[in-house]
Scaffold this active site. Structure first.
Site, PDB file in Angstrom:
ATOM      1  N   ASP A 156       0.860  -1.183   0.000  1.00  0.00           N
ATOM      2  CA  ASP A 156       0.000   0.000   0.000  1.00  0.00           C
ATOM      3  C   ASP A 156       0.899   1.237   0.000  1.00  0.00           C
ATOM      4  O   ASP A 156       1.001   1.969   0.984  1.00  0.00           O
ATOM      5  CB  ASP A 156      -0.902  -0.029   1.244  1.00  0.00           C
ATOM      6  CG  ASP A 156      -1.827   1.169   1.299  1.00  0.00           C
ATOM      7  OD1 ASP A 156      -2.337   1.470   2.410  1.00  0.00           O
ATOM      8  OD2 ASP A 156      -2.011   1.830   0.262  1.00  0.00           O
ATOM      9  N   SER A 157       1.588   1.413  -1.117  1.00  0.00           N
ATOM     10  CA  SER A 157       2.613   2.463  -1.169  1.00  0.00           C
ATOM     11  C   SER A 157       2.114   3.681  -1.943  1.00  0.00           C
ATOM     12  O   SER A 157       1.043   3.663  -2.530  1.00  0.00           O
ATOM     13  CB  SER A 157       3.861   1.924  -1.869  1.00  0.00           C
ATOM     14  OG  SER A 157       3.605   1.782  -3.268  1.00  0.00           O
TER      15      SER A 157
HETATM   16  N1  SAM Z   1      -3.652   4.776  -0.745  1.00  0.00           N
HETATM   17  C1  SAM Z   1      -2.433   5.385  -1.174  1.00  0.00           C
HETATM   18  C2  SAM Z   1      -2.199   5.142  -2.640  1.00  0.00           C
HETATM   19  O1  SAM Z   1      -2.766   4.208  -3.188  1.00  0.00           O
HETATM   20  O2  SAM Z   1      -1.439   5.923  -3.227  1.00  0.00           O
HETATM   21  C3  SAM Z   1      -1.295   4.903  -0.323  1.00  0.00           C
HETATM   22  C4  SAM Z   1      -1.420   5.405   1.088  1.00  0.00           C
HETATM   23  S1  SAM Z   1      -0.146   5.127   2.187  1.00  0.00           S
HETATM   24  C5  SAM Z   1      -0.201   6.626   3.053  1.00  0.00           C
HETATM   25  C6  SAM Z   1       1.349   5.205   1.259  1.00  0.00           C
HETATM   26  C7  SAM Z   1       2.525   4.995   2.191  1.00  0.00           C
HETATM   27  O3  SAM Z   1       3.641   4.382   1.523  1.00  0.00           O
HETATM   28  C8  SAM Z   1       3.105   6.302   2.780  1.00  0.00           C
HETATM   29  O4  SAM Z   1       2.827   6.370   4.149  1.00  0.00           O
HETATM   30  C9  SAM Z   1       4.603   6.235   2.488  1.00  0.00           C
HETATM   31  O5  SAM Z   1       5.395   6.745   3.536  1.00  0.00           O
HETATM   32  C10 SAM Z   1       4.786   4.748   2.300  1.00  0.00           C
HETATM   33  N2  SAM Z   1       6.016   4.380   1.572  1.00  0.00           N
HETATM   34  C11 SAM Z   1       6.533   4.964   0.469  1.00  0.00           C
HETATM   35  N3  SAM Z   1       7.698   4.373   0.126  1.00  0.00           N
HETATM   36  C12 SAM Z   1       7.909   3.368   1.038  1.00  0.00           C
HETATM   37  C13 SAM Z   1       8.937   2.403   1.221  1.00  0.00           C
HETATM   38  N4  SAM Z   1       9.984   2.340   0.374  1.00  0.00           N
HETATM   39  N5  SAM Z   1       8.829   1.541   2.258  1.00  0.00           N
HETATM   40  C14 SAM Z   1       7.757   1.601   3.105  1.00  0.00           C
HETATM   41  N6  SAM Z   1       6.749   2.497   3.005  1.00  0.00           N
HETATM   42  C15 SAM Z   1       6.832   3.376   1.960  1.00  0.00           C
END
Ligand code: SAM
Length: 283
Positions: A156-157
């Site tokens: 869910d990134s």
């Molecule tokens: N629903 C959203 C979408 O579909 O775009 C995603 C929501 S969620 C808030 C996305 C999360 O991915 C963020 O909190 C971000 O910090 C996290 N994220 C981005 N890159 C990452 C990584 N390499 N490892 C772990 N988390 C990551």
């Protein structure tokens, strides 16, 4: 004082959301995070100028990210969530009684902290569930070093344009495959195929190389501006998607889920792709 906030994901399209009140705004160690109130969509989270969720329509995305995998497997007990720091996907998987352990590996602790403070309606206490272990770190490194096995991995990134970029790469998906039980399922968000077909086609090529079975499924997320939203499914059990068609309904009924978007019919229909998406997937 009203402020208008641009979504800047697309090169030639800007969407602007009215912020009647900004609740939180910070340049974290990884991204620009803002949470604000909008009279139509409720509270909104944006990261680096991209809508992540709104209180009004988050149920669509979070239900499809969680229940397609959970009900395709039927008895998933150990789940890994990469990203998802708002807690919405975790809330949904924790609704199953058989779930024993949920590990969340979220890069940015500020997302978790700000979500808990300003968006409690999303996680609804999920972070306090004793089955949950929250790890703050990079999901790529986590899966590379992971010695545990999971039934379901949910990515869910954010979009592949910032810290999430390596979450769409070969070695990440290969390691996800390595840490999946058999049967096991990978679910990942994969953006807006009408606006960024290259995101989906790139993932399709990688998943087809790494997994025995993979597919794209769609949901309609009003605040992911630019058409249907693509999610991907991958597993090493060729029968998982076909055999379970008849079992999704009894499993859904047995789980006693009150859902607002997901149901067994929308689950099956989500995998029926319009030709332009089919062509992107097959490219
Ligand atoms: N629903 C959203 C979408 O579909 O775009 C995603 C929501 S969620 C808030 C996305 C999360 O991915 C963020 O909190 C971000 O910090 C996290 N994220 C981005 N890159 C990452 C990584 N390499 N490892 C772990 N988390 C990551």
């Amino acid at each position: 004082m009203t402020r208008w906030i641009d979504e800047t994901l697309h090169a030639h399209l800007r969407c602007t959301l009215e912020a009647s009140k900004v609740l939180f705004e910070q340049q974290t160690d990884y991204q620009n995070l803002i949470i604000f109130e909008n009279d139509h969509f409720g509270r909104v989270m944006m990261l680096d100028g991209v809508v992540q969720l709104t209180e009004s329509d988050e149920f669509i995305y979070h239900e499809m990210m969680a229940h397609v995998g959970m009900l395709s497997l039927g008895n998933a007990r150990r789940i890994l969530i990469i990203g998802g720091g708002d807690g919405g996907v975790m809330r949904e998987v924790l609704r199953y009684g058989q779930v024993e352990r949920v590990v969340m590996c979220e890069l940015d602790k500020t997302v978790v902290e700000a979500s808990l403070e300003f968006l409690p309606s999303i996680s609804q206490g999920a972070f306090d569930d004793p089955r949950v272990e929250l790890k703050i770190g990079d999901g790529v490194a986590y899966v590379a070093e992971c010695k545990e096995k999971f039934d379901l991995v949910i990515v869910d990134s954010t979009e592949p344009i910032g810290p999430a970029t390596p979450l769409f790469g070969d070695s990440f998906f290969e390691n996800c495959n390595r840490i999946l039980n058999q049967p096991g399922v990978l679910i990942a968000q994969n953006g807006l195929p009408f606006m960024h077909p290259e995101h989906l086609s790139g993932t399709a090529q990688r998943l087809k190389r790494i997994f025995a079975d993979s597919a794209c499924f769609l949901c309609t997320q009003p605040t992911y501006f630019g058409g249907p939203f693509a999610l991907v499914f991958a597993s090493n059990d060729l029968n998982l998607r076909t055999e379970q068609k008849t079992q999704i309904e009894p499993r859904y009924n047995k789980a006693g889920l009150e859902t607002r978007y997901y149901n067994p019919a929308t689950h099956k229909a989500a995998f029926v792709l319009p030709n332009y998406v089919k062509r992107i997937w097959q490219s």
